[in-house]
Write an enzyme that holds these catalytic residues in place. Structure first.
Site, short mmCIF file in Angstrom:
data_model
loop_
_atom_site.label_atom_id
_atom_site.label_comp_id
_atom_site.label_asym_id
_atom_site.label_seq_id
_atom_site.Cartn_x
_atom_site.Cartn_y
_atom_site.Cartn_z
N SER A 81 0.80 -1.23 0.00
CA SER A 81 0.00 0.00 0.00
C SER A 81 0.83 1.28 0.00
O SER A 81 0.27 2.37 -0.19
CB SER A 81 -0.94 0.00 1.21
OG SER A 81 -1.99 -0.91 1.01
N GLY A 307 3.35 10.37 5.75
CA GLY A 307 3.96 9.16 5.23
C GLY A 307 2.92 8.12 4.90
O GLY A 307 1.76 8.43 4.62
N HIS A 308 3.33 6.86 5.00
CA HIS A 308 2.42 5.75 4.70
C HIS A 308 3.11 4.45 5.09
O HIS A 308 4.35 4.40 5.16
CB HIS A 308 2.08 5.72 3.20
CG HIS A 308 0.70 5.19 2.90
ND1 HIS A 308 0.39 3.85 2.95
CD2 HIS A 308 -0.44 5.84 2.55
CE1 HIS A 308 -0.89 3.70 2.61
NE2 HIS A 308 -1.42 4.90 2.37
N ASP A 309 2.33 3.42 5.35
CA ASP A 309 2.84 2.07 5.58
C ASP A 309 2.36 1.18 4.44
O ASP A 309 1.33 1.45 3.81
CB ASP A 309 2.33 1.50 6.90
CG ASP A 309 2.80 2.31 8.10
OD1 ASP A 309 3.89 2.90 8.03
OD2 ASP A 309 2.08 2.34 9.12
#
Length: 457
Positions: A81, A307-309
């Site tokens: 993702s 941000g993102h994981d």
């Protein structure tokens, strides 16, 4: 939740530290990465840190246990993702050029969304459209993107009124990828390569490449009893590419993170700022402290990081950006257990460098557990069924699609934790939602995905 993101100052760089100053944190971070990878049984991992004055990059281990190929700085890892912010950036670039309006109905560009004319492009990017997660990858592999979206993006499947809550949705990013294709006339892989990856200096790689142009890592599943790792097959359907197909290294993610600060020539400052702007309806629960049109937001001390994981089959990747200081932290690991490695490593980066890196959302003391009357029932998100029912001790337990029920620990603010039945350890679960008009618990959000009550039984 509404947060004000500090404005990024004008681009500046102080002189680079001396070789001795650079070498010390590099060696210490290398030692900690090596040790933590062994502790968490992660075959290979990368960490890259842009401090605002210097870049420190370390890597360790094996890219693929079958071949024994080493994990290098250039090894590309399935991002899962973490692909989504790249897709969101494409959409924001098109909006900046005047080709799209984020607040127009997405159905104006995509006829397959005609059944949900109230869902805007902004809703798709911020997961506030009420869309279900979407079918699994094996099911998605048997259809087209247009048919996929028409099947799951219907008014009867909406989880809540668009723009009023949050539910993480791959379907929303399949739609965002279709928007890119519709406006540019290019397939999504070509658009992301031409408009983002190559300008950033990133050699493109994606799930499904039969002859990748760079070294790639396999994901791995680790047997917790024996410690043995086995490669995991990536099964992402082609139509899901905009939601999860990219492969990249930690250094690649730092390059993208630099663009998200608005200090690079790739993303205009207005585009980067818009991606970081929090949506007031976005309450992502255990995923983050807030969400913008493309990025998760994390509160740490007096700063809001973005941000993102991302998790693919047997990988765990993470990106954190402080727009104010220009600090960027990126991590990739080729095992599901690398999520725990990331959490420990973020603490080590904070300890060794003084940079307070948020591994996840801010956690506050929610007080003592309470009984939560009215939470038992059946909830659905698309084809996924969540069942809350009393466990053997009478306390509520959650089962997803008939899996082993996990005990729930509930709190007065309607949040809940999941208790591991073996270790007793509590993990953040999510929250229930009570209809303000009726007082009835009508939704549950677990790991960022909301399910709507369908039955009181």
């Amino acid at each position: 939740m509404p947060y004000t993101i500090p404005a990024a100052p004008a681009a500046s760089r102080t002189p680079s530290p001396s070789p001795r100053e650079s070498r010390e944190p590099h060696r210490e971070l290398q030692d900690r990465l090596d040790a933590l990878a062994r502790t968490h049984r992660v075959p290979g991992a990368q960490l890259a840190l842009e401090t605002g004055t210097d870049v420190i990059a370390v890597h360790t281990g094996t890219a693929d246990v079958t071949t024994g190929s080493p994990f290098t700085a250039d090894t590309a890892v399935p991002l899962g993702s973490l692909t989504k912010p790249f897709t969101a950036a494409l959409v924001l670039l098109l909006a900046d050029d005047g080709d799209l309006d984020l607040d127009e109905p997405a159905a104006g560009q995509l006829p397959e969304l005609a059944g949900i004319p109230q869902v805007t492009i902004r809703h798709l990017l911020a997961h506030t459209g009420g869309l279900p997660t979407g079918p699994d990858s094996d099911t998605a592999a048997t259809t087209t993107a247009a048919r996929y979206l028409a099947a799951v993006c219907t008014d009867r499947d909406l989880l809540f009124a668009p723009g009023t809550d949050f539910s993480y949705s791959n379907a929303g990013y399949v739609a965002a990828g279709r928007l890119v294709e519709t406006v540019t006339g290019m397939p999504w892989p070509e658009a992301v390569r031409a408009l983002l990856l190559e300008p950033l200096g990133i050699r493109p790689a994606s799930t499904g490449d039969t002859a990748p142009a760079r070294p790639v890592a396999a994901g791995h599943a680790v047997n917790t009893a024996t410690g043995q790792a086995r490669p995991a097959r990536q099964n992402l359907a082609p139509l899901e590419a905009p939601a999860g197909a990219l492969l990249a290294s930690a250094l690649d993610l730092v390059a993208f993170g630099n663009a998200l600060t608005g200090r690079s020539d790739l993303l205009p400052p207005a585009v980067a700022k818009e991606m970081r702007r929090p949506e007031s309806a976005a309450r992502p629960g255990t995923l983050a402290d807030g969400w913008g049109p493309g990025l998760a937001l994390y509160r740490r001390d007096d700063r809001i990081w973005c941000g993102h994981d991302g998790n693919a089959q047997g990988t765990s990747c993470h990106l954190r950006v402080d727009p104010e200081s220009g600090v960027v932290v990126a991590f990739t690991g080729n095992s599901g257990s690398a999520t725990a490695l990331w959490r420990d490593l973020a603490e080590e980066v904070t300890r060794l460098t003084g940079i307070p890196v948020p591994a996840g959302p801010h956690t506050a003391d929610r007080g003592r557990p309470v009984d939560l009357p009215g939470c038992a029932g059946t909830y659905r998100n698309g084809t996924t069924t969540y069942r809350v029912a009393p466990g053997p001790d009478g306390a509520p337990a959650l089962s997803v699609d008939g899996d082993l029920p996990l005990p729930l620990v509930c709190y007065a603010d309607l949040s809940c934790d999941l208790r591991d039945p073996v270790t007793g350890r509590l993990e953040p679960g999510g929250r229930f939602h009570r209809d303000p008009a009726t007082g009835r618990v009508d939704r549950v959000q677990i790991s960022g995905r909301t399910a709507r009550r369908t039955d009181d039984g």
